[in-house]
Design an enzyme around this catalytic site. Structure first.
Site, PDB file in Angstrom:
ATOM      1  N   LYS A 284     -19.428  34.570 -35.378  1.00  0.00           N
ATOM      2  CA  LYS A 284     -19.850  33.334 -34.713  1.00  0.00           C
ATOM      3  C   LYS A 284     -21.350  33.158 -34.628  1.00  0.00           C
ATOM      4  O   LYS A 284     -22.101  34.099 -34.429  1.00  0.00           O
ATOM      5  CB  LYS A 284     -19.302  33.312 -33.286  1.00  0.00           C
ATOM      6  CG  LYS A 284     -17.807  33.081 -33.239  1.00  0.00           C
ATOM      7  CD  LYS A 284     -17.473  31.621 -33.329  1.00  0.00           C
ATOM      8  CE  LYS A 284     -17.288  31.054 -31.933  1.00  0.00           C
ATOM      9  NZ  LYS A 284     -17.003  29.636 -31.988  1.00  0.00           N
ATOM     10  N   ASN A 286     -23.306  30.246 -32.458  1.00  0.00           N
ATOM     11  CA  ASN A 286     -23.020  29.095 -31.597  1.00  0.00           C
ATOM     12  C   ASN A 286     -24.282  28.288 -31.272  1.00  0.00           C
ATOM     13  O   ASN A 286     -25.352  28.860 -31.085  1.00  0.00           O
ATOM     14  CB  ASN A 286     -22.371  29.559 -30.290  1.00  0.00           C
ATOM     15  CG  ASN A 286     -20.974  30.104 -30.506  1.00  0.00           C
ATOM     16  OD1 ASN A 286     -20.255  29.644 -31.405  1.00  0.00           O
ATOM     17  ND2 ASN A 286     -20.599  31.094 -29.719  1.00  0.00           N
ATOM     18  N   GLU A 291     -25.973  22.535 -26.994  1.00  0.00           N
ATOM     19  CA  GLU A 291     -24.994  22.185 -25.955  1.00  0.00           C
ATOM     20  C   GLU A 291     -25.667  22.000 -24.595  1.00  0.00           C
ATOM     21  O   GLU A 291     -25.321  21.108 -23.816  1.00  0.00           O
ATOM     22  CB  GLU A 291     -23.919  23.267 -25.864  1.00  0.00           C
ATOM     23  CG  GLU A 291     -23.050  23.324 -27.112  1.00  0.00           C
ATOM     24  CD  GLU A 291     -22.195  24.577 -27.142  1.00  0.00           C
ATOM     25  OE1 GLU A 291     -21.005  24.475 -26.838  1.00  0.00           O
ATOM     26  OE2 GLU A 291     -22.720  25.660 -27.449  1.00  0.00           O
ATOM     27  N   GLN A 323     -38.437  13.236   2.469  1.00  0.00           N
ATOM     28  CA  GLN A 323     -38.654  14.640   2.092  1.00  0.00           C
ATOM     29  C   GLN A 323     -37.598  15.101   1.078  1.00  0.00           C
ATOM     30  O   GLN A 323     -37.805  16.060   0.361  1.00  0.00           O
ATOM     31  CB  GLN A 323     -38.606  15.523   3.347  1.00  0.00           C
ATOM     32  CG  GLN A 323     -38.798  17.004   3.074  1.00  0.00           C
ATOM     33  CD  GLN A 323     -39.091  17.769   4.346  1.00  0.00           C
ATOM     34  OE1 GLN A 323     -40.184  17.680   4.892  1.00  0.00           O
ATOM     35  NE2 GLN A 323     -38.109  18.500   4.845  1.00  0.00           N
TER      36      GLN A 323
HETATM   37  N1  ARG Z   1     -42.842  17.534   4.243  1.00  0.00           N
HETATM   38  C1  ARG Z   1     -42.956  16.133   4.462  1.00  0.00           C
HETATM   39  C2  ARG Z   1     -42.351  15.355   3.299  1.00  0.00           C
HETATM   40  O1  ARG Z   1     -42.093  15.934   2.311  1.00  0.00           O
HETATM   41  C3  ARG Z   1     -44.383  15.747   4.649  1.00  0.00           C
HETATM   42  C4  ARG Z   1     -44.585  14.496   5.409  1.00  0.00           C
HETATM   43  C5  ARG Z   1     -44.158  14.665   6.807  1.00  0.00           C
HETATM   44  N2  ARG Z   1     -44.595  13.594   7.619  1.00  0.00           N
HETATM   45  C6  ARG Z   1     -44.093  13.410   8.834  1.00  0.00           C
HETATM   46  N3  ARG Z   1     -44.543  12.425   9.519  1.00  0.00           N
HETATM   47  N4  ARG Z   1     -43.145  14.192   9.317  1.00  0.00           N
HETATM   48  O2  ARG Z   1     -42.129  14.178   3.356  1.00  0.00           O
END
Ligand code: ARG
Length: 461
Positions: A284, A286, A291, A323
């Site tokens: 073989k 592959n 993939e 976040q």
């Molecule tokens: N770790 C936060 C993010 O990624 C940074 C900003 C946080 N700001 C706040 N007002 N809590 O968004």
């Protein structure tokens, strides 16, 4: 204990689950270079506008350099208690330089800080994809040059349709990659505005110079609206949309490599460098890389839908929902990087079996359209009648298990009296591709001029 950044109005510290759901340091530490660059530009600007003393600026700058070294060498102790990359760096700065560290955050918020860091990161990733796409296009053009005359079957419905050249097939992917490149450049152009100085959401009363920080950080200009700035993640969405489309193209190429490298097709042989073996079946080889490239849209499309869903319905301006923008964008950057690099490597190394391609091009009555076209051109038949006559010729040949070009002239004449010996010259696959000279068609001369055009465009940029 209460928080070192905002503990003033807090009597107690966070619940363990609060800390766990809130902390982003495990993944946003990836933004440390951008965070330090942003802080240095901010401190320099604060000093130039008289908000910060030159001594404090120098202490901050040196401290940040020390921290950069600590993180780069793996000697930095990241802490979840300090939540994210911004507060990890600022708290360490305070340990290193004392009270001056507390002046760095004047006229700034983590809201504009994170918008800056993330935008810088996405922008530089896109700049690397520009270079990666150029290398990919170069590999395709090199293959196309070597195979402008290599005849292979062209498919529709994965059924043999008409002969094409492999060079033309490569150039189809050049077109896709060139559109990706243009989407990439276009997105960079639009995100080339600096968020720093929008502060929490409303701007600041300090006499900051946003044009100075924008220029220092390599942006064309500052963003215009502070509310939009801290709540905008269009730049990340556009990156993901670009990545999803690009990964889709790469997955189609990968699928063809998977099919073409089977013994049943035998059109291509992958290099050892881009294949794997089997632990039980010694024969073989592959196409694992192909993939995996085929699979990457699973993650990248997921990232796009994920961020679109996080952003939809969010009221202005910043909300902590945002976040959740980073992890999947980082994953999409890494996935696309691998997919593009592996595709470029596979194309560059791949051996093409011209004979197998040519043989397959002759199967499936691929020149039937050429016979119909000949009847239109030389015998004056309407195309629909020519189509019918040709269909009967194919049926007879198929019943006898032979090709169109193997039908004796008498049999063809029985179908239409105007058919002459001359018809055989259009029934070869070489004649078929050579005749497709319409603009954008597969004729080898067209392929060569398209290659010249792309070489010129890519080199000129
Ligand atoms: N770790 C936060 C993010 O990624 C940074 C900003 C946080 N700001 C706040 N007002 N809590 O968004």
């Amino acid at each position: 204990s209460s928080n070192e950044m905002w503990g003033g109005r807090f009597a107690s510290g966070p619940d363990a689950i609060m800390e766990e759901i809130n902390a982003s340091i495990d993944y946003d530490k990836r933004l440390y270079e951008e965070d330090i660059a942003g802080s240095k530009a901010h401190a320099a600007m604060l000093a130039d506008t008289g908000v910060l003393s030159a001594d404090d600026r120098d202490a901050i700058t040196q401290g940040l350099e020390t921290i950069r070294g600590e993180i780069a060498s793996g000697g930095f102790a990241f802490s979840r208690e300090r939540e994210d990359i911004h507060m990890n760096i600022e708290a360490r700065l305070a340990e290193l330089i004392g009270p001056a560290a507390g002046r760095l955050h004047t006229a700034r918020s983590r809201n504009d800080q994170v918008a800056l860091d993330f935008r810088l990161h996405v922008k530089s990733a896109l700049e690397r994809f520009e270079a990666g796409l150029e290398a990919f296009i170069d590999a395709l053009l090199t293959k196309a040059e070597a195979h402008a005359d290599t005849v292979m079957p062209g498919f529709t419905h994965l059924q043999v349709a008409q002969p094409v050249t492999y060079g033309h097939h490569c150039l189809a992917y050049v077109e896709m990659a060139a559109r990706d490149l243009s989407r990439c450049r276009d997105a960079i152009e639009r995100m080339d505005e600096c968020p720093l100085g929008a502060a929490a959401l409303a701007g600041t009363g300090f006499p900051i110079d946003r044009h100075q920080t924008a220029a220092a950080l390599g942006f064309r200009e500052p963003t215009r609206n502070s509310l939009d700035t801290v709540s905008d993640r269009d730049f990340a969405l556009e990156f993901l949309a670009f990545a999803a489309i690009c990964a889709t193209h790469l997955s189609r190429l990968a699928e063809e490599i998977v099919i073409w490298s089977t013994p049943q097709f035998g059109f291509v042989k992958l290099s050892d460098a881009f294949s794997t073996g089997s632990s039980i079946m010694p024969q073989k080889k592959n196409p694992d890389a192909a993939e995996l490239v085929r699979a990457k849209p699973g993650r990248i499309n997921g990232a796009l839908i994920s961020l679109l869903t996080v952003m939809k319905g969010l009221p202005l301006s910043y909300s902590k929902d945002m976040q959740e923008d980073k992890e999947q964008v980082f994953d999409a950057i890494d996935s696309l990087h691998l997919a593009l690099a592996a595709s470029t490597g596979m194309i560059r190394d791949m051996h093409i079996d011209c004979e197998a391609m040519r043989r397959a091009a002759g199967h499936g009555y691929s020149t039937a359209t050429d016979l119909a076209d000949w009847l239109v051109r030389e015998a004056g038949l309407p195309f629909r009648d020519a189509h019918h006559v040709t269909g009967r010729a194919v049926a007879i040949a198929e019943a006898r298990g032979i090709g169109l070009a193997d039908l004796p002239l008498d049999d063809l004449k029985a179908l239409d009296a105007s058919i002459t010996e001359g018809v055989y010259s259009v029934l070869t696959v070489e004649a078929s591709v050579a005749s497709r000279r319409s603009y954008g068609g597969t004729a080898p001369d067209n392929v060569r001029s398209a290659i010249a055009l792309w070489r010129e465009r890519i080199e000129r940029k």
